[in-house]
Structures are given as structure tokens and as C-alpha cells.
Design a protein around this motif. Structure first.
Motif, PDB file in Angstrom:
ATOM      1  N   GLU A 271      16.136   6.170  10.980  1.00 48.99           N
ATOM      2  CA  GLU A 271      15.290   5.790  12.101  1.00 48.99           C
ATOM      3  C   GLU A 271      13.886   6.363  11.917  1.00 48.99           C
ATOM      4  O   GLU A 271      13.728   7.519  11.501  1.00 48.99           O
ATOM      5  CB  GLU A 271      15.868   6.267  13.430  1.00 48.99           C
ATOM      6  CG  GLU A 271      15.018   5.834  14.623  1.00 48.99           C
ATOM      7  CD  GLU A 271      15.718   5.926  15.957  1.00 48.99           C
ATOM      8  OE1 GLU A 271      15.995   4.879  16.564  1.00 48.99           O
ATOM      9  OE2 GLU A 271      15.997   7.062  16.386  1.00 48.99           O
ATOM     10  N   GLY A 272      12.873   5.542  12.267  1.00 46.84           N
ATOM     11  CA  GLY A 272      11.501   6.010  12.204  1.00 46.84           C
ATOM     12  C   GLY A 272      10.566   4.939  11.709  1.00 46.84           C
ATOM     13  O   GLY A 272      10.943   3.772  11.534  1.00 46.84           O
ATOM     14  N   LEU A 273       9.315   5.332  11.492  1.00 47.42           N
ATOM     15  CA  LEU A 273       8.313   4.434  10.953  1.00 47.42           C
ATOM     16  C   LEU A 273       8.351   4.448   9.431  1.00 47.42           C
ATOM     17  O   LEU A 273       8.459   5.506   8.808  1.00 47.42           O
ATOM     18  CB  LEU A 273       6.910   4.853  11.403  1.00 47.42           C
ATOM     19  CG  LEU A 273       6.528   4.650  12.869  1.00 47.42           C
ATOM     20  CD1 LEU A 273       5.091   5.095  13.081  1.00 47.42           C
ATOM     21  CD2 LEU A 273       6.721   3.205  13.315  1.00 47.42           C
ATOM     22  N   ILE A 274       8.245   3.268   8.848  1.00 49.30           N
ATOM     23  CA  ILE A 274       8.118   3.117   7.402  1.00 49.30           C
ATOM     24  C   ILE A 274       6.732   2.514   7.178  1.00 49.30           C
ATOM     25  O   ILE A 274       6.460   1.384   7.591  1.00 49.30           O
ATOM     26  CB  ILE A 274       9.209   2.204   6.846  1.00 49.30           C
ATOM     27  CG1 ILE A 274      10.600   2.730   7.235  1.00 49.30           C
ATOM     28  CG2 ILE A 274       9.079   2.058   5.332  1.00 49.30           C
ATOM     29  CD1 ILE A 274      11.694   1.688   7.196  1.00 49.30           C
ATOM     30  N   ILE A 275       5.843   3.266   6.569  1.00 51.42           N
ATOM     31  CA  ILE A 275       4.426   2.894   6.477  1.00 51.42           C
ATOM     32  C   ILE A 275       4.070   2.539   5.036  1.00 51.42           C
ATOM     33  O   ILE A 275       4.462   3.234   4.097  1.00 51.42           O
ATOM     34  CB  ILE A 275       3.534   4.034   6.993  1.00 51.42           C
ATOM     35  CG1 ILE A 275       3.811   4.271   8.493  1.00 51.42           C
ATOM     36  CG2 ILE A 275       2.054   3.726   6.769  1.00 51.42           C
ATOM     37  CD1 ILE A 275       3.094   5.468   9.075  1.00 51.42           C
ATOM     38  N   LYS A 276       3.311   1.438   4.898  1.00 52.74           N
ATOM     39  CA  LYS A 276       2.913   1.005   3.555  1.00 52.74           C
ATOM     40  C   LYS A 276       1.585   0.260   3.625  1.00 52.74           C
ATOM     41  O   LYS A 276       1.315  -0.473   4.590  1.00 52.74           O
ATOM     42  CB  LYS A 276       3.991   0.077   2.964  1.00 52.74           C
ATOM     43  CG  LYS A 276       3.868  -0.134   1.476  1.00 52.74           C
ATOM     44  CD  LYS A 276       4.259   1.112   0.709  1.00 52.74           C
ATOM     45  CE  LYS A 276       4.170   0.909  -0.794  1.00 52.74           C
ATOM     46  NZ  LYS A 276       4.481   2.138  -1.546  1.00 52.74           N
ATOM     47  N   ASP A 277       0.760   0.428   2.598  1.00 58.10           N
ATOM     48  CA  ASP A 277      -0.470  -0.351   2.448  1.00 58.10           C
ATOM     49  C   ASP A 277      -0.188  -1.555   1.558  1.00 58.10           C
ATOM     50  O   ASP A 277       0.470  -1.432   0.521  1.00 58.10           O
ATOM     51  CB  ASP A 277      -1.565   0.498   1.802  1.00 58.10           C
ATOM     52  CG  ASP A 277      -2.052   1.630   2.691  1.00 58.10           C
ATOM     53  OD1 ASP A 277      -1.800   1.563   3.916  1.00 58.10           O
ATOM     54  OD2 ASP A 277      -2.670   2.573   2.177  1.00 58.10           O
TER      55      ASP A 277
END
Length: 318
Positions: A271-277
Motif C-alpha cells: 500500500e502507498g504511492l508509487i511515483i515515476k517520471d
């Protein structure tokens, strides 16, 4: 790296506070704030996350006609669904504006223009100015979903400019509908959002397939759900838990690039944010040899007609 090419996205792989719209909204808000503070420009939440997917239907004999159990759970579902016209997404829109972040959010919509009592699985796009720009009602609910959700219309088959990207989205198995995908491609989509209730079984194949077919980025975002996520005040909770598996939704959020290869492989159980550019220039590179609605199409032979009229049972003439 050209910053104008780059879009920072956040996949919010979270569980709802199931069938509690107020607490689920508070949880969603906390993840928007986290994404905003992380300089994300787009945050995406799973299918029907607000207030939750109808997991009870397949494990409580949902097709039993005139069942008191089904009626009482369904009434609880309606009470916790979202009526946009009543301002129930206003606080989320305000956060989008405050943090200058666009949002895709899966909701269960109690559509006022359809009487206000039937439910639609809707994907809402809120722009970085806090304005709701489209509400896409799922065209065809899947299998047991048809016992609780009504069929939507084409009004939400729309795309939105986000920096250099053109973004559009579909709900769950709509992503397997080739003409629905084509409608978005034809509108210029090059960043496709696919939202799911939560399963790597669903996301592991189609995410890469759509990316390779469309030569676009594809972001699949799923929710989570375990037996302990059912609140104690859920109607007929014992009946639901009797046949419920330990894990009902394991996530599987992921990203594929325009060449169909993984940027983020399906993530399970976290669970949580998965951040990508992501870099828009990759779209232009992969369109060099294939573009399904551009140089590799034949509209003189095959062409799609899209009806985007918002459907209602009445037309009022004053």
C-alpha cells in the motif's frame, strides 16, 4: 533531460475504508497531499475506490431475487456512493487546485440525471485547476457487476491535455474493448490510464498489450482489499466473511512504456504511492514505425462512430 517532456505521476495503490465514503474521502485526500508534496503532476486511484468495489456480490449469492440480504447491502452501497452534483468531490477538487495536481479517481456514482438511485462505476478526471473535466461511466459492467451497476454512456470518452501528454482512461475490462480504446486513440491519447479493483492477474498482460498497440504509455492502477478491511458496521458482515478469501484485491499497479516494455512491473500487496517520471519523447520515438490511428490506419476502409451524448430518460423542454 528536458523538464517540459517529463511528467511525474503517482499511482495510489490503496484500500478504501470500505463502503464508508466519508472516511474513504479522508484517506484519498491524505494521498493527494502526499503526492502534491512530492511534486507529482498526476495522481491516479483505482476503479470504484470511493467507496469500494462490490465484493459481496460473488460470495453471497448476489443473483438471488428479492433477497433481503442483497437489498440491505445494496441500500448501504447507495447511501455511501457519490453524487457529484451535491458537491461531494469538492474537497478533492480543492486539493487538486492547491497542489496543482491532476487526478483520476474511480468512484461509484449515484447519477442525478438518471434519477439518483442507480449506480454507475465512474472514472472522474479533475484537472490541476480543480475542475472536473470528465466523468466516464463504465460502458459495460462485467458479469456480477451488472447486479449493482448500470451501463454507462459515451459522454466520458474524452481526453485531456496534461503538459505535452494527452491523457484518457477506461475502467477495468473496458480496456479489453477494442473500439473503446480506439475512440481514445483517435482523440489523440498517448497516456492511457487503466483503473482496476485490484489484481495483477488483470494488469500483467493487458498493460503491455495496450502500450504496444497504441505506442503510448499505459498506467494501470489497482486497489487493495483484505478481509480485515471490511468495517464492523457492514450490513451482513458475517455472511460476507463466511466465503470471503483472505485477499480480495492484491494490487498489481504497473506502468508500460510506448514500446510495450515494463517501466514498473506489477506491484503486489504494497500500500502507498508509487511515483515515476515518464518522458513524452518516448511516444514520438515509438510512433515512427506504427501509429494505429495515424499513418498506419485506413479511415477510407474502416472508421469508428462515437456517440458522446449523455444519456437520460427525459429531455426537458421549458
Amino acid at each position: 533531460m528536458n523538464k517540459k517532456n517529463i511528467l511525474r505521476i503517482a499511482m495510489a495503490q490503496i484500500s478504501p475504508v470500505w463502503l464508508n465514503k466519508d472516511k474513504t474521502i479522508e484517506k484519498i485526500k491524505s494521498f493527494i497531499i502526499e503526492a502534491g508534496k512530492g511534486n507529482c503532476e498526476l495522481v491516479i486511484f483505482g476503479e470504484g475506490l470511493l467507496p469500494g468495489y462490490p465484493f459481496w456480490v460473488s460470495i453471497t449469492n448476489g443473483s438471488e431475487f428479492n433477497s433481503t440480504i442483497q437489498k440491505e447491502i445494496h441500500a448501504h452501497y447507495i447511501r455511501n456512493s457519490i453524487q457529484i452534483e451535491a458537491g461531494e468531490l469538492n474537497e478533492i477538487c480543492e486539493l487538486a487546485k492547491k497542489y496543482n495536481i491532476a487526478i483520476y479517481l474511480g468512484i461509484i456514482e449515484r447519477a442525478k440525471n438518471r434519477g439518483g438511485h442507480s449506480l454507475y462505476c465512474s472514472l472522474v478526471y479533475i484537472n490541476a485547476k480543480g475542475k472536473i473535466k470528465s466523468v466516464h461511466r463504465k460502458l459495460q459492467p462485467t458479469y456480477e457487476e451488472r447486479l449493482v451497476w448500470a451501463a454507462g454512456d459515451g459522454n466520458g470518452l474524452q481526453v485531456h491535455n496534461l503538459k505535452q501528454f494527452c491523457v484518457g482512461g477506461l475502467n477495468c475490462w473496458e480496456n479489453w474493448m477494442p473500439l473503446s480504446r480506439t475512440a481514445l486513440y483517435g482523440l489523440g491519447e498517448n497516456l492511457h490510464i487503466a483503473v482496476w479493483p485490484g489484481s495483477d492477474y488483470n494488469t500483467i498482460d493487458i498493460t503491455r498489450f495496450i502500450a504496444r498497440e497504441s505506442r503510448s504509455f499505459v498506467i494501470s492502477v489497482s486497489s487493495l482489499m483484505k478481509v480485515e478491511d471490511f468495517p464492523n458496521n457492514t450490513p451482513h458482515l458475517k455472511t460476507i466473511l463466511k466465503n470471503a478469501p483472505t485477499v480480495l484485491a492484491n494490487g498489481g499497479s504497473c506502468i508500460a512504456g510506448p514500446d510495450g516494455e515494463w517501466i514498473v512491473e506489477p506491484i503486489v500487496g504494497k500500500e502507498g504511492l508509487i511515483i515515476k517520471d515518464i518522458d513524452f519523447n518516448r511516444v514520438l520515438e515509438e510512433r515512427q514505425n506504427f501509429d494505429p490511428v495515424g499513418h498506419y490506419s485506413r479511415p477510407d476502409i474502416t472508421k469508428l462512430i462515437v456517440n458522446r451524448e449523455r444519456q437520460s430518460v427525459i429531455d426537458i423542454i421549458e
